[in-house]
Write a protein that holds these residues in place. Structure first.
Motif, short mmCIF file in Angstrom:
data_model
loop_
_atom_site.label_atom_id
_atom_site.label_comp_id
_atom_site.label_asym_id
_atom_site.label_seq_id
_atom_site.Cartn_x
_atom_site.Cartn_y
_atom_site.Cartn_z
N ILE A 269 0.94 -1.19 -0.07
CA ILE A 269 -0.08 0.10 0.04
C ILE A 269 0.84 1.40 -0.11
O ILE A 269 0.73 2.17 -0.80
N ALA A 272 2.42 1.84 -3.15
CA ALA A 272 1.09 2.30 -3.97
C ALA A 272 0.92 3.75 -4.05
O ALA A 272 0.51 4.20 -5.05
N ILE A 273 0.97 4.04 -2.89
CA ILE A 273 0.68 5.45 -2.73
C ILE A 273 1.97 6.53 -2.84
O ILE A 273 2.03 7.60 -2.44
N GLY A 274 3.15 5.85 -3.24
CA GLY A 274 4.01 6.96 -3.76
C GLY A 274 5.55 6.83 -2.75
O GLY A 274 6.38 7.54 -3.00
N TRP A 275 5.38 5.79 -2.04
CA TRP A 275 6.62 5.53 -1.18
C TRP A 275 7.76 4.86 -1.95
O TRP A 275 7.48 4.07 -2.81
N VAL A 360 1.74 -4.14 -6.64
CA VAL A 360 0.48 -4.90 -7.20
C VAL A 360 0.31 -6.23 -6.64
O VAL A 360 -0.78 -6.48 -6.21
N TYR B 17 -0.61 -12.72 -18.38
CA TYR B 17 -0.29 -13.33 -17.20
C TYR B 17 -0.19 -14.83 -17.66
O TYR B 17 -0.91 -15.66 -18.36
N ASN B 56 -4.32 -0.39 -12.75
CA ASN B 56 -2.85 -0.73 -12.19
C ASN B 56 -2.21 -0.16 -13.04
O ASN B 56 -1.06 0.45 -12.91
N LEU B 61 1.18 1.01 -11.26
CA LEU B 61 1.42 0.00 -10.24
C LEU B 61 1.98 -1.43 -11.03
O LEU B 61 2.58 -2.32 -10.29
N ASP B 62 1.44 -1.52 -12.18
CA ASP B 62 1.91 -2.70 -12.81
C ASP B 62 2.64 -2.34 -14.25
O ASP B 62 2.26 -1.12 -14.65
N VAL B 85 7.59 5.65 -9.50
CA VAL B 85 7.26 5.94 -8.06
C VAL B 85 6.88 7.47 -7.95
O VAL B 85 5.81 7.76 -7.33
N ARG B 88 3.34 7.82 -9.38
CA ARG B 88 2.31 7.31 -8.17
C ARG B 88 2.18 8.33 -7.24
O ARG B 88 1.22 8.61 -6.53
N ARG B 89 3.26 9.09 -6.90
CA ARG B 89 3.44 9.75 -5.55
C ARG B 89 2.77 11.35 -5.86
O ARG B 89 1.74 11.92 -5.24
N PHE B 96 -8.89 2.20 -3.31
CA PHE B 96 -8.96 0.63 -3.47
C PHE B 96 -10.48 0.21 -3.01
O PHE B 96 -11.02 0.69 -2.21
N ALA B 98 -10.96 -2.49 -1.35
CA ALA B 98 -10.80 -2.91 -0.01
C ALA B 98 -10.10 -1.84 0.85
O ALA B 98 -9.38 -2.04 2.08
N ASN B 100 -7.77 -0.56 1.80
CA ASN B 100 -6.32 -0.78 1.98
C ASN B 100 -5.70 0.44 2.69
O ASN B 100 -4.69 1.16 2.64
N LEU B 101 -6.15 0.74 3.76
CA LEU B 101 -5.47 1.58 4.74
C LEU B 101 -4.51 0.66 5.99
O LEU B 101 -4.83 -0.34 5.86
N ALA B 114 0.69 9.37 2.79
CA ALA B 114 0.74 9.62 1.35
C ALA B 114 1.79 10.98 1.10
O ALA B 114 2.47 11.16 -0.15
N ARG B 161 -6.67 10.27 1.55
CA ARG B 161 -5.43 10.09 1.15
C ARG B 161 -5.07 10.13 -0.13
O ARG B 161 -4.01 10.42 -0.64
#
Lengths: 366, 237
Positions: A269, A272-275, A360, B17, B56, B61-62, B85, B88-89, B96, B98, B100-101, B114, B161
């Motif tokens: 996570i 994903a948020i930029g770390w 991912v 895949y 993604n 992310l992918d 990166v 994404r930042r 998400f 779920a 995802n916290l 974040a 976030r």
């Protein structure tokens, strides 16, 4: 779990090293008090009846010819061999000394707190122990008796750790004359000073080889015999502790890897948020470091507590070892640094694995 | 406000895949897509249609098996991992299904997370995070752990976030999937309002048809392919 590992390792390190130092102090103090490295005697198996006995510390010791000490002085690395004749009748201990020996002796000029030390030509004069004098109302000029009468010329205060502490000290030739057996020319102890403390073992072995029936008592022998404490050297303590430190590092790495495994999703996570990988590595190393600091501080504190308990146990027997082992900030610093280094190594190792996680895929884990 | 400039351009995008049995699954199959700056695009499709994989890929992310992705002028195939990166930042905000916290972080810390990789000072980070939670109506819940929040509240923390870095693109992956209809609508409305105010481009993948009320455009996805109309035989609920 990491904190517990650090606490166990660091507290054990400090406890062991403090105990080892306490032990070394305990074993060196008794002989240091009398300026000797080795006590040379002939053990007597049984106590003679009625007429008192010749003793060395708590052992019965046969008198031997004083000329033997001159031969002992010829043994390599022996600096001097000082004669002592120590006799006990009931609770009284009476010792003959050579007052010309001022560095190595049962009582030394520096022990005199009132009056004067013995002179070589003194005859029926004595030094008396402070406590004995106090109990018997003896002052300078009083008369004290042990096989003969002596005038008190000095009151001495010898350390409680002095292994050949006596009530009365008189010139050796007089003691040899007044004892019932009249052991003229005989002593029952040789206080041997070596050229260096590192030679004690070698000299002790040489003496046993040359005079097989004799016994030599070194500081360690005396302390072991007298106090029955398990002996551990400082080097051994450090060795055990460092081995423990290595185990701690391995344990910490394993624990941290497990931790990273459990936090795979969380790391995913964050990525994903930029770390960045660097952010992830920093986070894990800092967390590990915090654990190391907490573990190190608690470990150092517990180590000091357990070390003090160990010292007071050893010191309680011998009297005051605790006060003789100074607080060593270097030992605490070393313990703390080991905790920190272990934490950083564990943190780095596991964080590098975390950094390799694909976000991912990591997020998909449960 | 929508502009004519494309914020997202996807050309011939494919993601395959390998299966354990040695076969190949095409999760995304030669997808072409343009999303204008400020647009709210919704992609509807059943589970396993490749929506999340597409999201993604757009979010960096992918990595695609083939094809081209350009986001805010940055072509992903020319970027190294470190640059992705940064994308994404700085460019993308994810929400998400779920949530995802981070379970051990409070709501405030989750939003602040974040901002940690930025050079923003701690005080400023906390100030901005608090403000975002306030926008989401969660001021009173800032110091609560995710486990102490309702599903709707958790998703609002996740949205806060996602908005923390003022991203150019907001990617919503089934944002209402774990919420009841009423809360789901509220969440989508919230995303819509904030993104509209901040001029952000939004791509949402969802099952929820009520998203049609707020979206600019709806696309349909099935078997890794994108359609402008509902594919034949597809039932959209």
């Amino acid at each position: 779990m990491n904190i517990v590992g650090f606490v166990i390792a660091i507290s054990t390190l400090i406890t062991l090293v403090m105990a080892a130092r306490g032990w070394e102090t305990c074993t060196s103090v008794p002989l240091n008090d009398i300026g000797t490295d080795i006590i040379f005697i002939y053990n007597a198996p049984v106590k003679p009846l009625n007429t008192g006995c010749y003793i060395a510390n708590h052992l019965f010791a046969y008198p031997f010819n004083q000329t033997l000490l001159a031969e002992i002085e010829q043994v390599p690395n022996v600096e001097c061999a000082v004669p002592i004749l120590m006799h006990r009748l009931r609770a009284m201990v009476f010792t003959g000394i050579d007052p010309t020996q001022t560095i190595t002796n049962a009582v030394k000029p520096s022990d005199v707190i009132e009056g004067r030390y013995l002179k070589a030509d003194d005859e029926y004069v004595a030094l008396v122990d402070k406590e004995y004098a106090s109990l018997n109302n003896l002052t300078l000029g009083s008369t004290v008796s042990y096989a003969a009468n002596y005038t008190v010329v000095g009151i001495v205060e010898v350390s409680a750790t002095n292994l050949i502490k006596s009530h009365i000290y008189v010139n050796l030739p007089i003691v040899q004359q007044v004892l019932p057996e009249k052991p003229i020319g005989f002593v029952n102890m040789g206080l041997i000073r070596t050229t260096s403390p590192s030679n004690v073992k070698q000299v002790s072995e040489a003496l046993k080889e040359q005079w097989p029936d004799s016994s030599t008592l070194t500081g360690l022998d005396l302390a072991e015999t007298a106090f029955g404490v398990i002996r551990i050297g400082e080097e051994t303590a450090w060795g055990i502790s460092l081995a423990l430190a290595v185990i701690t590092v391995l344990f910490a790495v394993k624990s941290q890897l497990g931790n990273v495994g459990e936090r795979t999703k969380e790391i995913g996570i964050l990525k994903a948020i930029g770390w960045s990988n660097k952010n992830v590595v920093n986070q894990i190393v800092v967390e590990s470091l915090i654990q190391g600091v907490i573990g190190g501080v608690i470990g150092c504190c517990l180590g000091l507590v357990f070390g003090s308990i160990a010292l007071s146990t050893i010191g309680g027997e011998i009297g005051g070892a605790l006060s003789l082992v100074p607080f060593d900030p270097v030992l605490i610093a070393v313990g703390f640094v080991i905790a920190l280094v272990s934490a950083v190594v564990a943190g780095l190792f596991s964080s590098l694995r975390a950094a390799r996680l694909v976000p991912v895929e990591a997020i998909r884990t449960t | 406000m929508m502009s004519n400039a494309n914020m997202i351009e996807v050309s011939n995008l494919t993601r395959t895949y390998k299966t354990k049995s040695g076969g190949v699954i095409k999760a995304v199959d030669k997808v072409n897509l343009q999303v204008s700056e400020g647009e709210f695009l919704t992609i509807l499709g059943p589970s396993g249609s490749g929506k999340t994989t597409l999201l993604n890929l757009i979010g960096g992310l992918d990595k695609p098996s083939s094809g081209r992705i350009v986001l805010d002028g940055l072509e992903f195939s020319k970027l190294c991992d470190g640059d992705l990166v940064n994308v994404r930042r700085e460019k993308v905000g994810f929400v998400f299904q779920a949530f995802n916290l981070i379970p051990t972080f409070t709501a405030l810390e989750n939003v602040e997370a974040a901002l940690v990789p930025t050079n923003m000072p701690k005080d400023e980070r906390l100030q901005r995070s608090s403000k975002l939670l306030e926008m989401m109506g969660l001021s009173e819940r800032a110091n609560h752990l995710p486990s102490e929040l309702s599903a709707g509240e958790q998703q609002r923390v996740a949205i806060a976030r996602a908005f923390a870095n003022k991203p150019r693109v907001l990617l919503l992956d089934e944002p209402t999937g774990n919420l009841d209809t009423k809360t789901g609508k509220e969440i989508l409305q919230l995303c819509h309002q904030v993104s509209k105010t901040q001029g952000q481009t939004v791509v949402a993948v969802t099952h929820a048809t009520y998203v049609k009320d707020i979206t600019n455009r709806v696309l349909y996805m099935r078997d890794g392919k994108l359609y402008t109309e509902i594919p034949q035989g597809e039932a959209v609920q």
